[in-house]
Structures are given as structure tokens and as C-alpha cells.
Design a protein around this motif. Structure first.
Motif, mmCIF file in Angstrom:
data_model
loop_
_atom_site.group_PDB
_atom_site.id
_atom_site.type_symbol
_atom_site.label_atom_id
_atom_site.label_comp_id
_atom_site.label_asym_id
_atom_site.label_seq_id
_atom_site.Cartn_x
_atom_site.Cartn_y
_atom_site.Cartn_z
ATOM 1 N N SER A 59 0.815 -1.214 0.000
ATOM 2 C CA SER A 59 0.000 0.000 0.000
ATOM 3 C C SER A 59 0.850 1.266 0.000
ATOM 4 N N ASP A 60 2.044 1.202 0.592
ATOM 5 C CA ASP A 60 2.912 2.375 0.568
ATOM 6 C C ASP A 60 3.390 2.672 -0.848
ATOM 7 N N ALA A 61 3.745 1.624 -1.603
ATOM 8 C CA ALA A 61 4.148 1.813 -2.995
ATOM 9 C C ALA A 61 2.965 2.295 -3.840
ATOM 10 N N TYR A 62 1.777 1.773 -3.556
ATOM 11 C CA TYR A 62 0.570 2.195 -4.284
ATOM 12 C C TYR A 62 0.285 3.669 -4.026
ATOM 13 N N LEU A 63 0.373 4.085 -2.765
ATOM 14 C CA LEU A 63 0.138 5.492 -2.450
ATOM 15 C C LEU A 63 1.209 6.384 -3.071
ATOM 16 N N ASP A 64 2.461 5.951 -3.021
ATOM 17 C CA ASP A 64 3.527 6.720 -3.672
ATOM 18 C C ASP A 64 3.245 6.897 -5.162
ATOM 19 N N TRP A 65 2.745 5.838 -5.804
ATOM 20 C CA TRP A 65 2.469 5.886 -7.242
ATOM 21 C C TRP A 65 1.301 6.823 -7.553
ATOM 22 N N ILE A 66 0.234 6.736 -6.778
ATOM 23 C CA ILE A 66 -0.921 7.612 -7.029
ATOM 24 C C ILE A 66 -0.543 9.073 -6.810
ATOM 25 N N ALA A 67 0.070 9.357 -5.658
ATOM 26 C CA ALA A 67 0.385 10.740 -5.304
ATOM 27 C C ALA A 67 1.545 11.302 -6.112
ATOM 28 N N GLY A 68 2.339 10.417 -6.718
ATOM 29 C CA GLY A 68 3.497 10.840 -7.495
ATOM 30 C C GLY A 68 3.307 10.674 -8.991
ATOM 31 N N PRO A 69 3.845 9.591 -9.588
ATOM 32 C CA PRO A 69 3.813 9.441 -11.049
ATOM 33 C C PRO A 69 2.417 9.504 -11.664
ATOM 34 N N LEU A 70 1.437 8.846 -11.050
ATOM 35 C CA LEU A 70 0.102 8.868 -11.655
ATOM 36 C C LEU A 70 -0.462 10.278 -11.669
ATOM 37 N N LYS A 71 -0.437 10.952 -10.533
ATOM 38 C CA LYS A 71 -0.997 12.303 -10.476
ATOM 39 C C LYS A 71 -0.228 13.255 -11.397
ATOM 40 N N GLN A 72 1.081 13.113 -11.451
ATOM 41 C CA GLN A 72 1.869 13.958 -12.346
ATOM 42 C C GLN A 72 1.442 13.761 -13.797
ATOM 43 N N TRP A 73 1.222 12.505 -14.194
ATOM 44 C CA TRP A 73 0.795 12.239 -15.563
ATOM 45 C C TRP A 73 -0.611 12.772 -15.822
ATOM 46 N N VAL A 74 -1.529 12.562 -14.890
ATOM 47 C CA VAL A 74 -2.895 13.074 -15.057
ATOM 48 C C VAL A 74 -2.867 14.597 -15.205
#
Length: 305
Positions: free
Chosen positions: A143-158
Motif C-alpha cells: 500500500s505504501d508503494a501504491y500510495l507513492d504511485w498515485i500521489a506521485g507518477p500517476l498524479k503527475q501524468w494526469v
């Protein structure tokens, strides 16, 4: 139409599918086989609200877990969905909610539990409580990696790919069951990113309730300590919590009561900064969540008072 494209900020090669738009109903985009560091492959369904393609307006963003169960019954687990697009349209019709882009993040099948279980609860757990959680994970908790991905790379791309308003109070996250826990995890651990969270039928037992035991005092204490340590002051943020009273939701009241008390004791004003609802007779399933999602979004995403 299907095409391949590189999404540089995500560091992946994905398949993009455009779903035909329906007049005044918005438009769906799908992205498959998304590689994310430390996670199983991810998948997205993104809903663009009506009018997105006809102007330059910027939009707030709602991230939702279990994206396969949000829009299309044919792609859902149980042939029933939240109808998140319809709920957003209903909230918009009140005049109090602006159109939002919805980013639906699909759950990764058998890896869902370990992706959504907050590490802040799993890591300190011991004894039979830890064993009950581990019996459900099927692998390392990520879940920590998932949260890092959402708040980081995913949100940046969106934010780079769509006309968004990227600020905290224009970024919401919503989920149910284990996705409800994950939404609270994001809200508490990334308060500068997520200013709105909807934690619907959150699975507070964090494992099989029969193994954890009804109203487990150790687990209640851990949830209370986590909220006490991480909640902070409202500062314009909003938090929605709820549960039903049937099926799995019947186990949630003792945990929710303790968490509600902690939030109130932390100086949050109920009805303004946070809300907690009980839906008598509501079961732990998509139709029940769909029935109340317009109300959830109407409160959570409303324009500033």
C-alpha cells in the motif's frame, strides 16, 4: 479505436482505448497494462465530464479505487457498478458541485488486499491480529508503494495530460471496503495532496472479521492512535465516512464509533469538516454504494461554503 502510446511520466507502455462518447454523459478513456514500481500492473478508466472537449476549462480530479466496478457492468466483478459517472452528473445538477475528472484505478485481482491494506496498520500489528491480516495478503503489503504511485507518477501524468486543477482542495480520493481504508490512508499520509476523501463501508477489521473478533480492542486502539497521530487540523480539508448495517458492514460500527470520537476530539466540526453516516439495512455491495454515491459526492465535493 486502439493505439499504443508511451506515457513518459509513468515510465510505461500502455494500451489506450477510446470509448465512444454519449451526448451530455461524458467520455471514457481506458489505459491497460500500466507498469508501476513495486506494484502489480495497473489499469485505468478515466471519465471526462461533458464539455471537456469543447473548451479550455480546468477541472478538479476525483481518484477512485476498484475502477473496474465504477462504470461498465460488463467489466465489473459482479455485473453491477457504482455508476460513478451518473453520480457525478447528479451531484453537478445540484449546482453545488463542479464537474470533476474521475480517474478509476482498477484493483489488481488477487493482489487487491495487499495493495489496499494500510501499512501503518499492518506493520505494528502483532500476534493473532497480524496473523489474520497475513492470512489475507497473499504476498508483501504494497500500500505504501501504491500510495507513492498515485500521489506521485500517476498524479503527475494526469495533471500533465488533462486540464486539471492540481491543488490539494481540488484533488479527492474515494473507495469502499478495503478501498475505503486506502482512501483514509491517502488522506492521512498525504494531506498536502488529497484534500477530500470518501471512506465508504471501510473494512475496519482489516482482515476476516471472524478471525479478528468482533470489536477487537487492540485493533480499535490502533485505528484510534493512527487517526490521533496523523489527522491534524482540518485546514479546509473534508472527510466522509459511512457504513451500512447488513452483511460485512454489520461488523463496522464499533470501529467507526471510536474513529468518529477521535475525529470530533481533534477539533473537526461534523457537517463542515467531516461527516459520518449509517445506512440502516444497506449491504456491503456495489448497488448500495451506487445508491448513496450522489449524496457522498454532493457533500464531499461541494463548492466552498
Amino acid at each position: 479505436m486502439i493505439r499504443r502510446l508511451a506515457l513518459g511520466l509513468l515510465g510505461l507502455l500502455a494500451v489506450w482505448l477510446a470509448v465512444p462518447a454519449v451526448a451530455n454523459a461524458g467520455r471514457l478513456l481506458e489505459y491497460e497494462r500500466i507498469a508501476a514500481t513495486g506494484l502489480p500492473d495497473q489499469r485505468l478508466t478515466i471519465w471526462l465530464p461533458p464539455g471537456y472537449d469543447r473548451g479550455q476549462r480546468r477541472y478538479p480530479v476525483l481518484y477512485m479505487h476498484d475502477g473496474h466496478n465504477l462504470f461498465d457492468p460488463a467489466k465489473s466483478n459482479f455485473n453491477k457498478v457504482w455508476a460513478a459517472d451518473k453520480a457525478m452528473l447528479a451531484a453537478m445538477r445540484t449546482g453545488r458541485v463542479e464537474p470533476h475528472i474521475i480517474v478509476g484505478i482498477w484493483a489488481p485481482g488477487a493482489d487487491r488486499f495487499r495493495q489496499y491494506l494500510p501499512r501503518s496498520i499492518h506493520t505494528p500489528a502483532t500476534g493473532s491480529l497480524r496473523a489474520a491480516m497475513d492470512a489475507m495478503t497473499g504476498g508483501p503489503v504494497v500500500s505504501d508503494a501504491y500510495l507513492d504511485w498515485i500521489a506521485g507518477p500517476l498524479k503527475q501524468w494526469v495533471d500533465a495530460s488533462f486540464r486539471t486543477r492540481p491543488g490539494r482542495n481540488d484533488t479527492a480520493i474515494v473507495g469502499s471496503s478495503m478501498g475505503g481504508l486506502m482512501s483514509c490512508y491517502a488522506f492521512l499520509e498525504r494531506p498536502a495532496v488529497f484534500g477530500r476523501a470518501g471512506c465508504i463501508s471501510s473494512h475496519w477489521p482489516a482482515a476476516d472479521p471472524r478471525a479478528v473478533g468482533e470489536a477487537n480492542p487492540d485493533l480499535i486502539a490502533r485505528w484510534d492512535q493512527w487517526f490521533a497521530a496523523r489527522l491534524g487540523q482540518p485546514d479546509g480539508r473534508r472527510l466522509w465516512l459511512d457504513h451500512g448495517t447488513a452483511t460485512l458492514d454489520a461488523f463496522y460500527a464499533p470501529y467507526q464509533t471510536a474513529i468518529d470520537a477521535r475525529i470530533a476530539a481533534s477539533g473537526w466540526q461534523r457537517g463542515k469538516d467531516w461527516e459520518s453516516r449509517v445506512y440502516p439495512g444497506a449491504e456491503h455491495e456495489e448497488n448500495a454504494w451506487a445508491a448513496r454515491l450522489p449524496e457522498v459526492l454532493g457533500w464531499l465535493l461541494r463548492k466552498p461554503d
